[in-house]
Design a protein around this motif. Structure first.
Motif, PDB file in Angstrom:
ATOM      1  N   CYS A  76       0.764  -1.305  -0.053  1.00 35.97           N
ATOM      2  CA  CYS A  76       0.007   0.106  -0.043  1.00 35.97           C
ATOM      3  C   CYS A  76       0.849   1.299   0.045  1.00 35.97           C
ATOM      4  N   SER A  77       2.252   0.970  -0.350  1.00 37.14           N
ATOM      5  CA  SER A  77       2.969   2.339  -0.054  1.00 37.14           C
ATOM      6  C   SER A  77       2.628   3.581  -1.121  1.00 37.14           C
ATOM      7  N   ASN A  78       1.742   3.339  -2.147  1.00 35.63           N
ATOM      8  CA  ASN A  78       1.697   4.160  -3.186  1.00 35.63           C
ATOM      9  C   ASN A  78       0.202   4.430  -3.366  1.00 35.63           C
ATOM     10  N   ASN A  79      -0.315   4.436  -2.313  1.00 37.87           N
ATOM     11  CA  ASN A  79      -2.030   4.735  -2.099  1.00 37.87           C
ATOM     12  C   ASN A  79      -2.264   6.173  -2.394  1.00 37.87           C
ATOM     13  N   TYR A  80      -1.134   7.118  -1.933  1.00 41.38           N
ATOM     14  CA  TYR A  80      -1.320   8.353  -2.118  1.00 41.38           C
ATOM     15  C   TYR A  80      -1.267   9.057  -3.664  1.00 41.38           C
ATOM     16  N   LEU A  81      -1.035   8.194  -4.564  1.00 38.26           N
ATOM     17  CA  LEU A  81      -0.842   8.354  -6.246  1.00 38.26           C
ATOM     18  C   LEU A  81      -2.104   8.379  -6.503  1.00 38.26           C
ATOM     19  N   PHE A  82      -3.167   7.951  -6.052  1.00 36.46           N
ATOM     20  CA  PHE A  82      -4.651   7.617  -6.587  1.00 36.46           C
ATOM     21  C   PHE A  82      -5.710   8.322  -5.760  1.00 36.46           C
ATOM     22  N   THR A  83      -5.374   9.665  -6.261  1.00 38.52           N
ATOM     23  CA  THR A  83      -6.535  10.717  -5.527  1.00 38.52           C
ATOM     24  C   THR A  83      -7.978  10.813  -5.845  1.00 38.52           C
ATOM     25  N   LYS A  84      -8.253   9.986  -6.894  1.00 39.62           N
ATOM     26  CA  LYS A  84      -9.642   9.770  -7.596  1.00 39.62           C
ATOM     27  C   LYS A  84     -10.197   8.565  -7.168  1.00 39.62           C
ATOM     28  N   ALA A  85      -9.604   7.588  -6.630  1.00 42.02           N
ATOM     29  CA  ALA A  85      -9.724   6.327  -6.588  1.00 42.02           C
ATOM     30  C   ALA A  85     -10.549   5.981  -5.096  1.00 42.02           C
ATOM     31  N   LYS A  86     -11.647   5.270  -5.200  1.00 36.94           N
ATOM     32  CA  LYS A  86     -12.063   4.490  -3.672  1.00 36.94           C
ATOM     33  C   LYS A  86     -11.125   3.680  -3.629  1.00 36.94           C
ATOM     34  N   ILE A  87     -10.821   3.323  -2.184  1.00 39.47           N
ATOM     35  CA  ILE A  87      -9.627   2.469  -1.788  1.00 39.47           C
ATOM     36  C   ILE A  87     -10.243   1.633  -0.928  1.00 39.47           C
ATOM     37  N   PHE A  88     -10.555   0.155  -1.205  1.00 37.86           N
ATOM     38  CA  PHE A  88     -11.422  -0.883  -0.551  1.00 37.86           C
ATOM     39  C   PHE A  88     -10.271  -1.605   0.336  1.00 37.86           C
ATOM     40  N   VAL A  89     -10.858  -1.946   1.622  1.00 34.78           N
ATOM     41  CA  VAL A  89      -9.896  -2.552   2.501  1.00 34.78           C
ATOM     42  C   VAL A  89     -10.879  -3.294   3.515  1.00 34.78           C
TER      43      VAL A  89
END
Length: 252
Positions: A103-116
């Motif tokens: 998950c280190s690059n989650n910050y790149l995806f500013t327009k995405a919903k992030i499911f966990v």
């Protein structure tokens, strides 16, 4: 939905990893290299990225003591660009779990919903102290990588079809809220098994285990139950860190 495809995008290679950290109670003294891929699910109405890869090589050695080789084309943004995708094109990110190499690059995806999975998120906030570094916990002086985009996170409980043909599958054991992703392709149901299955040989098993659990496992019984469930639902299992996975760019 059966036109869905899985594209493998590697974000680097960790060198000289003890195999006993990968395969439970196996191969004492042997050391191997492992891949750190992201998986791009294509062919649906939305572009979905499963995991966002590892940190940069300098941080990997500084904070985790891991030698990470990353070719220029394995930079996460460059890897996506080669596939014709920009970070802002990704509308859904699935974190299989919240260890730093996923998950280190989650910050790149500013327009995405992030499911966990909700269980994983709760545990990552306050893990066992022995896991503070792998979660990059505040208790070890970090700002966790997943926290940088926390407003985009969607905490789910159990199975969920995020789009037709793409289903989240809880597979606990390695971590409390580990989840895989079941993708309905033209050649059957492919399971991105995350760190339940590090290597192809993890799935094949050995004389001790029908499937070899990961070297780091929080609950062995849960892990074996997750293997049994995966057997029932998946036609093909793709491991999370086997360099062999990189031999094909697109599955199936």
């Amino acid at each position: 939905m059966n036109n869905l495809r899985i594209r493998v995008i590697n974000t680097g290679t960790q060198r000289d990893i003890p195999k006993s950290a990968i395969c439970y109670k196996d191969n004492s003294g042997e050391r191997i290299d492992i891949a750190i891929p992201m998986f791009l699910i294509e062919g649906g109405e939305q572009k979905i990225l499963v995991d966002t890869g590892i940190c940069d090589p300098e941080s990997a050695i500084k904070y985790h003591g891991k030698n990470l080789d990353r070719k220029p084309e394995e930079d996460p943004v460059e890897g996506l660009r080669k596939a014709g995708v920009a970070p802002e094109d990704i509308s859904i990110v699935i974190n299989t779990h919240l260890h730093y190499d996923h998950c280190s690059n989650n910050y790149l995806f500013t327009k995405a919903k992030i499911f966990v999975q909700r269980k994983e998120l709760a545990y990552a906030i306050c893990p066992d102290p022995s896991l503070n570094v792998v979660y990059e916990s505040p208790f070890a002086g970090f700002t966790p990588p997943w926290f940088k985009n926390i407003n985009n996170m969607v905490a789910v409980e159990g199975e969920l079809e995020v789009i037709p043909g793409v289903r989240l599958i809880p597979l606990p054991g390695h971590s409390p809220g580990l989840q895989g992703v079941l993708v309905d392709t033209e050649k059957g149901k492919y399971l991105l098994a995350s760190d339940m299955v590090y290597l192809y040989e993890s799935w094949r098993g050995n004389e001790m285990f029908s499937h070899i659990p990961p070297g780091q496992v929080l609950d062995l019984d849960e892990c074996m139950a997750s293997f049994a469930y995966a057997e029932k639902i998946a036609d093909v299992v793709l491991p999370s860190h086997d360099p062999e996975v990189l031999k094909k760019e697109i599955y199936p």
